[in-house]
Design a protein around this motif. Sequence first.
Motif, PDB file in Angstrom:
ATOM      1  N   VAL A 173       0.832  -1.109  -0.101  1.00  0.00           N
ATOM      2  CA  VAL A 173      -0.005   0.030   0.115  1.00  0.00           C
ATOM      3  C   VAL A 173       0.844   1.327   0.004  1.00  0.00           C
ATOM      4  CG1 VAL A 173      -1.702   1.306   1.144  1.00  0.00           C
ATOM      5  CG2 VAL A 173      -1.816  -1.102   1.097  1.00  0.00           C
ATOM      6  N   ALA A 174       1.816   1.427   0.734  1.00  0.00           N
ATOM      7  CA  ALA A 174       2.720   2.406   0.843  1.00  0.00           C
ATOM      8  C   ALA A 174       3.316   2.710  -0.505  1.00  0.00           C
ATOM      9  CB  ALA A 174       3.622   2.157   1.994  1.00  0.00           C
ATOM     10  N   MET A 190       1.370   6.547  -7.047  1.00  0.00           N
ATOM     11  CA  MET A 190       0.315   7.509  -7.302  1.00  0.00           C
ATOM     12  C   MET A 190       0.308   8.682  -6.799  1.00  0.00           C
ATOM     13  SD  MET A 190      -2.179   4.433  -6.347  1.00  0.00           S
ATOM     14  CE  MET A 190      -4.104   5.133  -6.592  1.00  0.00           C
ATOM     15  N   LYS A 191       1.310   8.997  -5.941  1.00  0.00           N
ATOM     16  CA  LYS A 191       1.614  10.316  -5.330  1.00  0.00           C
ATOM     17  C   LYS A 191       0.298  10.882  -4.738  1.00  0.00           C
ATOM     18  CE  LYS A 191       4.756  11.745  -9.150  1.00  0.00           C
ATOM     19  NZ  LYS A 191       5.088  12.850  -9.988  1.00  0.00           N
ATOM     20  N   LYS A 192      -0.160   9.804  -3.965  1.00  0.00           N
ATOM     21  CA  LYS A 192      -1.435   9.977  -3.125  1.00  0.00           C
ATOM     22  C   LYS A 192      -1.270   9.584  -1.804  1.00  0.00           C
ATOM     23  CE  LYS A 192      -6.123   7.967  -3.338  1.00  0.00           C
ATOM     24  NZ  LYS A 192      -7.130   7.163  -4.001  1.00  0.00           N
ATOM     25  N   LEU A 225       0.165  10.709   0.776  1.00  0.00           N
ATOM     26  CA  LEU A 225       1.560  10.439   1.142  1.00  0.00           C
ATOM     27  C   LEU A 225       2.102  10.523   2.668  1.00  0.00           C
ATOM     28  CD1 LEU A 225       3.631  12.691  -1.672  1.00  0.00           C
ATOM     29  CD2 LEU A 225       2.843  10.008  -1.650  1.00  0.00           C
ATOM     30  N   ARG A 226       1.110  11.178   3.386  1.00  0.00           N
ATOM     31  CA  ARG A 226       1.185  10.820   4.984  1.00  0.00           C
ATOM     32  C   ARG A 226       1.162   9.448   5.350  1.00  0.00           C
ATOM     33  NH1 ARG A 226      -2.125  14.837   9.321  1.00  0.00           N
ATOM     34  NH2 ARG A 226      -0.920  13.817  11.169  1.00  0.00           N
ATOM     35  N   ARG A 227      -0.135   9.114   4.852  1.00  0.00           N
ATOM     36  CA  ARG A 227      -0.203   7.570   5.340  1.00  0.00           C
ATOM     37  C   ARG A 227       0.779   6.644   4.580  1.00  0.00           C
ATOM     38  NH1 ARG A 227      -4.104   3.314   3.394  1.00  0.00           N
ATOM     39  NH2 ARG A 227      -4.432   2.163   5.243  1.00  0.00           N
ATOM     40  N   ALA A 228       1.328   6.852   3.522  1.00  0.00           N
ATOM     41  CA  ALA A 228       2.264   6.225   2.798  1.00  0.00           C
ATOM     42  C   ALA A 228       3.466   6.008   3.671  1.00  0.00           C
ATOM     43  CB  ALA A 228       2.558   6.608   1.423  1.00  0.00           C
ATOM     44  N   GLU A 229       3.756   7.143   4.187  1.00  0.00           N
ATOM     45  CA  GLU A 229       5.155   7.344   5.193  1.00  0.00           C
ATOM     46  C   GLU A 229       4.659   6.460   6.401  1.00  0.00           C
ATOM     47  OE1 GLU A 229       7.631  10.601   7.738  1.00  0.00           O
ATOM     48  OE2 GLU A 229       5.759  11.364   6.442  1.00  0.00           O
ATOM     49  N   GLN A 230       3.426   6.575   7.085  1.00  0.00           N
ATOM     50  CA  GLN A 230       3.395   5.873   8.116  1.00  0.00           C
ATOM     51  C   GLN A 230       3.419   4.429   8.113  1.00  0.00           C
ATOM     52  OE1 GLN A 230      -0.650   7.461   8.970  1.00  0.00           O
ATOM     53  NE2 GLN A 230       0.113   9.078  10.413  1.00  0.00           N
ATOM     54  N   LEU A 231       2.855   3.811   6.891  1.00  0.00           N
ATOM     55  CA  LEU A 231       2.892   2.339   6.584  1.00  0.00           C
ATOM     56  C   LEU A 231       4.272   2.032   6.188  1.00  0.00           C
ATOM     57  CD1 LEU A 231      -0.270   2.271   4.492  1.00  0.00           C
ATOM     58  CD2 LEU A 231      -0.150   1.624   6.821  1.00  0.00           C
ATOM     59  N   TYR A 248       9.630   9.346   0.692  1.00  0.00           N
ATOM     60  CA  TYR A 248      10.415  10.318   1.045  1.00  0.00           C
ATOM     61  C   TYR A 248      10.739  11.334  -0.232  1.00  0.00           C
ATOM     62  CZ  TYR A 248      10.717   9.419   6.148  1.00  0.00           C
ATOM     63  OH  TYR A 248      10.593   9.369   7.310  1.00  0.00           O
ATOM     64  N   PHE A 249      10.990  10.550  -1.246  1.00  0.00           N
ATOM     65  CA  PHE A 249      11.124  11.213  -2.537  1.00  0.00           C
ATOM     66  C   PHE A 249      10.020  12.063  -3.053  1.00  0.00           C
ATOM     67  CE2 PHE A 249      11.012  11.425  -7.401  1.00  0.00           C
ATOM     68  CZ  PHE A 249      12.375  12.082  -7.653  1.00  0.00           C
ATOM     69  N   GLN A 250       8.710  11.125  -3.130  1.00  0.00           N
ATOM     70  CA  GLN A 250       7.555  11.835  -3.712  1.00  0.00           C
ATOM     71  C   GLN A 250       7.080  12.873  -2.650  1.00  0.00           C
ATOM     72  OE1 GLN A 250       7.321  11.284  -6.244  1.00  0.00           O
ATOM     73  NE2 GLN A 250       6.551   8.998  -6.773  1.00  0.00           N
ATOM     74  N   LYS A 251       7.504  12.973  -1.286  1.00  0.00           N
ATOM     75  CA  LYS A 251       7.205  14.025  -0.449  1.00  0.00           C
ATOM     76  C   LYS A 251       8.176  15.086  -0.543  1.00  0.00           C
ATOM     77  CE  LYS A 251       5.714  13.379   3.735  1.00  0.00           C
ATOM     78  NZ  LYS A 251       5.596  13.071   5.204  1.00  0.00           N
ATOM     79  N   GLY A 252       9.329  15.061  -1.263  1.00  0.00           N
ATOM     80  CA  GLY A 252      10.244  16.242  -1.807  1.00  0.00           C
ATOM     81  C   GLY A 252      11.291  16.179  -0.612  1.00  0.00           C
TER      82      GLY A 252
END
Length: 249
Positions: free
Chosen positions: A128-129, A135-137, A139-145, A167-171
């Motif tokens: 999922v992460a 999907m650049k969607k 991203l906060r949840r992606a980081e947590q997972l 982290y890359f997608q978050k900049g």
Amino acid sequence: KLDKAVETFLEIQPASNHYEDSRIQAALILKNKGQLSEALQTLKDSIAKKSDNVQSYFVVSQILEEQKKYTEAIGYLKSANLKFPKNSQINYYLGTLFDRVNDKENMLAHMNQVIEIDEEHVQALNYVAYSLAEMKKDLRRAEQLALKAEKLDQSDAFIKDTVGWVYFQKGDYVKAVQFLERAHKQLPDVGIIAEHLGDAYLKLKQKDKAFQTFQKAFELETDPEKKKMIQEKIVDVKNSESNRKPASE
């Protein structure tokens, strides 16, 4: 004596508690012999008569997946999901198959169901992460997972790659490089990890490192389309270096 083994397994009748296991064993022998149609029919007949063994659905779906019959494989797994709604592995496999047919909505729905059933299912957390990062969607949840998966399994380089890619997608390219370097060091012969690391180096304007890492990724990649995309990145880095003016100018 594999043929005799198959023949003997098929003698077992539906009234027996060993019926479904015997069909699975027969099907696996047939599958390993390359007789996919026979293996598939053996299991389809078994499920039609008795469908209490989740493994029957798994093997049917695996054979159909090998034949690239993804829609039919999904159909069998959806039937299994109705019978065994709390089975995390059915939901996980369904998620991967929906991903194969580019149905991201259903993929995420089933992967999230896995996490709901088992909140420490490392593969689903990572899946999922990484998907959200791609999907650049959310991203906060992606980081947590991703961080949760990495905490649960600190030995998996692909999870480190996921954390880095999130982290890359978050900049946050500094953190991205930290995780991607560790992933690349652990698995230096995986092209996608090398490419991700090259992307992160480039964002930090470390062009020499980016160039070298992209070259490594290019050498490792086997898919022609992906190889072409990496080659374009290499050319862009070379052009940016050649167009750079000396400081005195």
